[in-house]
Design an enzyme around this catalytic site. Structure first.
Site, short mmCIF file in Angstrom:
data_model
loop_
_atom_site.label_atom_id
_atom_site.label_comp_id
_atom_site.label_asym_id
_atom_site.label_seq_id
_atom_site.Cartn_x
_atom_site.Cartn_y
_atom_site.Cartn_z
N TYR A 172 0.84 -1.20 0.00
CA TYR A 172 0.00 0.00 0.00
C TYR A 172 0.87 1.25 0.00
O TYR A 172 0.56 2.25 -0.66
CB TYR A 172 -0.90 0.02 1.24
N ARG A 222 -3.85 4.25 4.38
CA ARG A 222 -5.18 3.75 4.74
C ARG A 222 -6.20 4.11 3.66
O ARG A 222 -7.06 3.30 3.31
CB ARG A 222 -5.62 4.32 6.09
N SER A 264 1.63 -3.05 3.96
CA SER A 264 2.93 -2.39 3.91
C SER A 264 3.99 -3.11 4.71
O SER A 264 5.19 -2.86 4.53
CB SER A 264 2.79 -0.94 4.39
N CYS A 273 -6.26 -5.39 -8.01
CA CYS A 273 -6.05 -4.97 -6.63
C CYS A 273 -5.51 -6.09 -5.76
O CYS A 273 -4.96 -5.84 -4.67
CB CYS A 273 -7.35 -4.42 -6.04
#
Length: 280
Positions: free
Chosen positions: A150, A164, A187, A181
Protein backbone atom coordinates in the site's frame (compact mmCIF):
# COMPACT_ATOMS: atom_id res chain seq x y z
CA UNK A 1 -6.95 2.69 -19.30
CA UNK A 2 -9.73 4.68 -20.87
CA UNK A 3 -12.90 5.65 -19.03
CA UNK A 4 -15.00 6.56 -22.07
CA UNK A 5 -15.50 5.67 -25.74
CA UNK A 6 -17.10 6.85 -28.93
CA UNK A 7 -20.61 5.41 -29.31
CA UNK A 8 -23.32 5.54 -31.94
CA UNK A 9 -26.04 8.10 -31.21
CA UNK A 10 -28.28 6.75 -28.45
CA UNK A 11 -31.43 7.52 -30.42
CA UNK A 12 -30.27 5.41 -33.35
CA UNK A 13 -29.34 2.48 -31.13
CA UNK A 14 -32.64 2.70 -29.30
CA UNK A 15 -34.56 2.73 -32.59
CA UNK A 16 -32.66 -0.32 -33.82
CA UNK A 17 -33.41 -2.19 -30.61
CA UNK A 18 -37.10 -1.33 -30.80
CA UNK A 19 -37.32 -2.47 -34.42
CA UNK A 20 -35.77 -5.84 -33.63
CA UNK A 21 -37.91 -6.40 -30.55
CA UNK A 22 -41.04 -5.35 -32.44
CA UNK A 23 -40.19 -7.92 -35.08
CA UNK A 24 -39.88 -10.60 -32.43
CA UNK A 25 -43.38 -9.85 -31.18
CA UNK A 26 -44.85 -10.54 -34.66
CA UNK A 27 -43.56 -14.12 -34.73
CA UNK A 28 -46.28 -16.78 -34.71
CA UNK A 29 -44.18 -18.94 -32.39
CA UNK A 30 -43.15 -17.27 -29.13
CA UNK A 31 -39.46 -16.42 -29.08
CA UNK A 32 -37.35 -17.89 -26.25
CA UNK A 33 -37.29 -15.48 -23.29
CA UNK A 34 -33.49 -15.24 -23.52
CA UNK A 35 -33.51 -14.13 -27.15
CA UNK A 36 -34.39 -10.52 -26.45
CA UNK A 37 -31.54 -10.30 -23.96
CA UNK A 38 -29.09 -11.72 -26.49
CA UNK A 39 -30.24 -9.25 -29.12
CA UNK A 40 -29.82 -6.33 -26.73
CA UNK A 41 -26.38 -7.55 -25.71
CA UNK A 42 -25.25 -7.70 -29.34
CA UNK A 43 -26.62 -4.24 -30.04
CA UNK A 44 -24.76 -2.93 -27.04
CA UNK A 45 -26.05 -0.78 -24.17
CA UNK A 46 -28.96 1.49 -24.97
CA UNK A 47 -29.62 4.65 -23.00
CA UNK A 48 -28.94 4.03 -19.30
CA UNK A 49 -29.62 0.29 -19.24
CA UNK A 50 -26.51 -1.66 -18.26
CA UNK A 51 -26.16 -5.43 -18.56
CA UNK A 52 -24.36 -8.23 -16.77
CA UNK A 53 -23.85 -11.93 -17.18
CA UNK A 54 -21.98 -14.88 -15.78
CA UNK A 55 -18.51 -15.72 -17.07
CA UNK A 56 -16.50 -18.85 -16.32
CA UNK A 57 -12.79 -18.43 -15.46
CA UNK A 58 -10.03 -20.85 -14.36
CA UNK A 59 -10.39 -19.57 -10.78
CA UNK A 60 -14.15 -19.30 -10.24
CA UNK A 61 -17.27 -17.97 -12.01
CA UNK A 62 -17.49 -14.21 -12.27
CA UNK A 63 -20.26 -11.72 -12.93
CA UNK A 64 -19.22 -9.11 -15.50
CA UNK A 65 -21.24 -5.94 -16.12
CA UNK A 66 -20.89 -3.45 -18.93
CA UNK A 67 -22.48 -0.26 -20.23
CA UNK A 68 -21.96 2.40 -22.83
CA UNK A 69 -18.54 3.34 -21.45
CA UNK A 70 -17.11 -0.17 -21.20
CA UNK A 71 -16.75 -2.67 -18.36
CA UNK A 72 -18.48 -1.35 -15.28
CA UNK A 73 -18.21 -4.12 -12.67
CA UNK A 74 -16.66 -7.53 -12.01
CA UNK A 75 -17.50 -9.72 -9.04
CA UNK A 76 -17.78 -13.26 -7.74
CA UNK A 77 -20.89 -15.07 -8.97
CA UNK A 78 -21.92 -16.14 -5.46
CA UNK A 79 -24.79 -13.67 -5.01
CA UNK A 80 -26.27 -12.00 -8.13
CA UNK A 81 -28.88 -10.12 -6.08
CA UNK A 82 -26.17 -8.51 -3.95
CA UNK A 83 -24.18 -7.75 -7.12
CA UNK A 84 -27.18 -5.90 -8.61
CA UNK A 85 -27.88 -4.03 -5.38
CA UNK A 86 -24.28 -2.86 -5.02
CA UNK A 87 -24.25 -1.86 -8.68
CA UNK A 88 -27.35 0.33 -8.34
CA UNK A 89 -26.00 1.87 -5.15
CA UNK A 90 -22.64 2.76 -6.71
CA UNK A 91 -23.71 3.89 -10.18
CA UNK A 92 -27.29 5.00 -9.65
CA UNK A 93 -28.25 2.90 -12.69
CA UNK A 94 -30.17 -0.36 -13.06
CA UNK A 95 -28.43 -3.44 -14.41
CA UNK A 96 -30.12 -6.44 -16.04
CA UNK A 97 -29.10 -10.04 -16.45
CA UNK A 98 -28.55 -11.26 -20.03
CA UNK A 99 -27.50 -14.61 -21.38
CA UNK A 100 -23.78 -14.05 -21.99
CA UNK A 101 -20.95 -11.56 -21.88
CA UNK A 102 -20.07 -10.22 -25.36
CA UNK A 103 -17.05 -12.01 -26.84
CA UNK A 104 -14.89 -8.88 -26.95
CA UNK A 105 -15.37 -8.27 -23.22
CA UNK A 106 -14.82 -11.93 -22.37
CA UNK A 107 -11.51 -11.85 -24.23
CA UNK A 108 -10.52 -8.60 -22.51
CA UNK A 109 -11.17 -9.99 -19.01
CA UNK A 110 -9.38 -13.25 -19.83
CA UNK A 111 -6.35 -11.35 -21.12
CA UNK A 112 -6.22 -9.15 -18.04
CA UNK A 113 -6.37 -12.23 -15.80
CA UNK A 114 -3.38 -13.62 -17.71
CA UNK A 115 -1.51 -10.37 -17.17
CA UNK A 116 -1.74 -9.25 -20.78
CA UNK A 117 -2.28 -5.65 -21.82
CA UNK A 118 -5.48 -4.80 -23.65
CA UNK A 119 -4.96 -1.69 -25.80
CA UNK A 120 -8.01 0.55 -25.80
CA UNK A 121 -9.62 -1.27 -22.89
CA UNK A 122 -12.66 0.70 -21.76
CA UNK A 123 -13.34 0.75 -18.03
CA UNK A 124 -16.12 2.86 -16.55
CA UNK A 125 -15.07 4.18 -13.14
CA UNK A 126 -18.00 6.55 -12.71
CA UNK A 127 -18.93 6.95 -9.09
CA UNK A 128 -15.30 7.05 -7.93
CA UNK A 129 -13.48 10.23 -6.93
CA UNK A 130 -10.22 11.46 -8.41
CA UNK A 131 -8.06 9.98 -5.62
CA UNK A 132 -9.64 6.55 -6.07
CA UNK A 133 -9.11 6.71 -9.83
CA UNK A 134 -5.44 7.56 -9.36
CA UNK A 135 -5.00 4.62 -6.98
CA UNK A 136 -6.58 2.22 -9.47
CA UNK A 137 -4.62 3.64 -12.40
CA UNK A 138 -1.35 3.07 -10.52
CA UNK A 139 -2.48 -0.45 -9.56
CA UNK A 140 -2.86 -1.22 -13.27
CA UNK A 141 0.93 -0.81 -13.58
CA UNK A 142 1.77 -3.71 -11.25
CA UNK A 143 3.00 -6.60 -13.43
CA UNK A 144 1.42 -10.05 -13.43
CA UNK A 145 3.01 -12.25 -10.78
CA UNK A 146 4.32 -9.34 -8.69
CA UNK A 147 3.01 -7.47 -5.66
CA UNK A 148 3.46 -3.99 -4.23
CA UNK A 149 2.64 -2.63 -0.76
CA UNK A 150 0.00 0.00 0.00
CA UNK A 151 2.84 2.38 0.88
CA UNK A 152 4.25 2.05 -2.66
CA UNK A 153 0.91 3.06 -4.21
CA UNK A 154 0.62 6.02 -1.81
CA UNK A 155 4.17 7.18 -2.57
CA UNK A 156 3.78 6.79 -6.32
CA UNK A 157 0.64 8.94 -6.51
CA UNK A 158 2.17 11.68 -4.37
CA UNK A 159 0.35 10.97 -1.06
CA UNK A 160 2.90 9.02 1.03
CA UNK A 161 0.84 9.25 4.22
CA UNK A 162 -2.41 8.07 2.65
CA UNK A 163 -1.84 4.32 3.02
CA UNK A 164 -5.18 3.75 4.74
CA UNK A 165 -7.02 5.74 2.07
CA UNK A 166 -5.26 3.65 -0.58
CA UNK A 167 -6.54 0.51 1.11
CA UNK A 168 -10.07 1.90 1.14
CA UNK A 169 -9.88 2.81 -2.56
CA UNK A 170 -8.69 -0.69 -3.44
CA UNK A 171 -11.47 -2.27 -1.38
CA UNK A 172 -13.94 -0.30 -3.53
CA UNK A 173 -12.40 -1.37 -6.83
CA UNK A 174 -15.45 -2.17 -9.01
CA UNK A 175 -13.48 -4.19 -11.57
CA UNK A 176 -11.11 -6.63 -9.79
CA UNK A 177 -8.98 -8.80 -12.09
CA UNK A 178 -9.28 -6.13 -14.78
CA UNK A 179 -7.63 -3.75 -12.29
CA UNK A 180 -5.50 -6.16 -10.19
CA UNK A 181 -6.05 -4.97 -6.63
CA UNK A 182 -5.05 -8.47 -5.45
CA UNK A 183 -1.46 -7.51 -6.30
CA UNK A 184 -1.35 -4.97 -3.47
CA UNK A 185 -0.32 -6.27 -0.05
CA UNK A 186 0.05 -4.78 3.40
CA UNK A 187 2.93 -2.39 3.91
CA UNK A 188 4.59 -4.84 6.30
CA UNK A 189 4.66 -7.39 3.47
CA UNK A 190 1.84 -9.62 4.67
CA UNK A 191 -0.85 -10.75 2.23
CA UNK A 192 -3.83 -9.04 3.83
CA UNK A 193 -7.47 -9.45 2.86
CA UNK A 194 -9.14 -9.39 -0.53
CA UNK A 195 -12.70 -8.10 -0.48
CA UNK A 196 -15.39 -10.46 0.80
CA UNK A 197 -13.26 -13.50 -0.05
CA UNK A 198 -10.67 -12.74 2.61
CA UNK A 199 -7.02 -13.78 2.62
CA UNK A 200 -7.65 -17.28 1.23
CA UNK A 201 -9.14 -15.88 -1.99
CA UNK A 202 -6.22 -13.49 -2.31
CA UNK A 203 -3.73 -16.29 -1.82
CA UNK A 204 -5.50 -18.35 -4.51
CA UNK A 205 -5.36 -15.52 -7.05
CA UNK A 206 -1.69 -14.79 -6.34
CA UNK A 207 -0.79 -18.47 -6.57
CA UNK A 208 -2.47 -18.63 -9.97
CA UNK A 209 0.00 -15.94 -11.08
CA UNK A 210 3.04 -17.81 -9.78
CA UNK A 211 3.46 -15.93 -6.50
CA UNK A 212 4.33 -17.96 -3.39
CA UNK A 213 2.14 -16.53 -0.58
CA UNK A 214 3.88 -18.65 2.06
CA UNK A 215 7.25 -17.17 1.10
CA UNK A 216 5.82 -13.66 1.23
CA UNK A 217 4.47 -14.28 4.72
CA UNK A 218 7.81 -15.78 5.82
CA UNK A 219 9.73 -12.74 4.60
CA UNK A 220 7.21 -10.40 6.24
CA UNK A 221 7.51 -12.21 9.56
CA UNK A 222 11.30 -11.91 9.35
CA UNK A 223 10.99 -8.19 8.61
CA UNK A 224 12.61 -8.51 5.18
CA UNK A 225 11.30 -5.93 2.72
CA UNK A 226 13.85 -6.02 -0.12
CA UNK A 227 16.11 -8.53 -1.82
CA UNK A 228 19.44 -7.40 -3.30
CA UNK A 229 22.02 -8.96 -5.58
CA UNK A 230 25.65 -8.81 -4.47
CA UNK A 231 26.71 -8.86 -8.12
CA UNK A 232 24.57 -6.04 -9.52
CA UNK A 233 24.30 -4.12 -6.19
CA UNK A 234 20.61 -3.56 -6.92
CA UNK A 235 17.74 -4.17 -4.47
CA UNK A 236 14.15 -5.03 -5.42
CA UNK A 237 10.83 -6.01 -3.97
CA UNK A 238 10.94 -9.80 -3.42
CA UNK A 239 8.49 -10.58 -6.26
CA UNK A 240 10.14 -8.29 -8.83
CA UNK A 241 11.15 -10.19 -11.97
CA UNK A 242 14.72 -9.02 -11.42
CA UNK A 243 14.77 -10.33 -7.82
CA UNK A 244 13.56 -13.72 -9.03
CA UNK A 245 16.65 -14.04 -11.23
CA UNK A 246 19.03 -13.74 -8.26
CA UNK A 247 20.48 -17.12 -7.33
CA UNK A 248 20.43 -18.17 -3.68
CA UNK A 249 24.21 -17.65 -3.30
CA UNK A 250 23.92 -14.00 -4.32
CA UNK A 251 20.70 -12.96 -2.53
CA UNK A 252 21.09 -10.28 0.14
CA UNK A 253 18.06 -9.54 2.37
CA UNK A 254 17.35 -6.01 3.62
CA UNK A 255 14.95 -4.77 6.26
CA UNK A 256 14.78 -1.11 5.20
CA UNK A 257 15.63 1.31 2.42
CA UNK A 258 18.26 2.85 4.67
CA UNK A 259 19.92 -0.55 5.03
CA UNK A 260 19.95 -0.90 1.24
CA UNK A 261 21.72 2.38 0.55
CA UNK A 262 23.93 2.00 3.61
CA UNK A 263 25.31 -1.20 2.10
CA UNK A 264 26.05 0.58 -1.18
CA UNK A 265 23.11 -0.87 -3.10
CA UNK A 266 20.61 1.11 -5.17
CA UNK A 267 16.92 0.74 -5.89
CA UNK A 268 15.74 -1.28 -8.88
CA UNK A 269 14.51 0.92 -11.71
CA UNK A 270 11.88 -1.63 -12.65
CA UNK A 271 9.96 -2.14 -9.40
CA UNK A 272 11.03 1.21 -7.85
CA UNK A 273 10.91 -0.14 -4.28
CA UNK A 274 11.54 3.19 -2.58
CA UNK A 275 12.30 6.83 -3.45
CA UNK A 276 15.77 8.23 -2.80
CA UNK A 277 14.44 10.54 -0.10
CA UNK A 278 13.11 7.55 1.87
CA UNK A 279 16.55 5.95 1.95
CA UNK A 280 18.34 9.06 3.18
Amino acid sequence: MRTGRMVAPAAGRLAAARDVLAGLRTLREPAPPSLAGRVMAQLGPVDSVDSYSRMQTPLWPLLVAWGRDGITAVGRADDPAAFEAEYRSRTGRPVRLVREVPDRLTRAVEKRMRGESVPGLRVDLSGLNEFQRRVLAKTMEIPHGEVRPYAWIAEQIGHPRAQRAVGTALARNPVPFVIPCHRVVRSDGRIGRYGAGGSQSKRAVLQSEGVDPDELERLAQAGIRYIGSDTTRIACFPTCRNARRITAAHRVPFRSARDVTGAGFRACRSCRPFPTAQAA
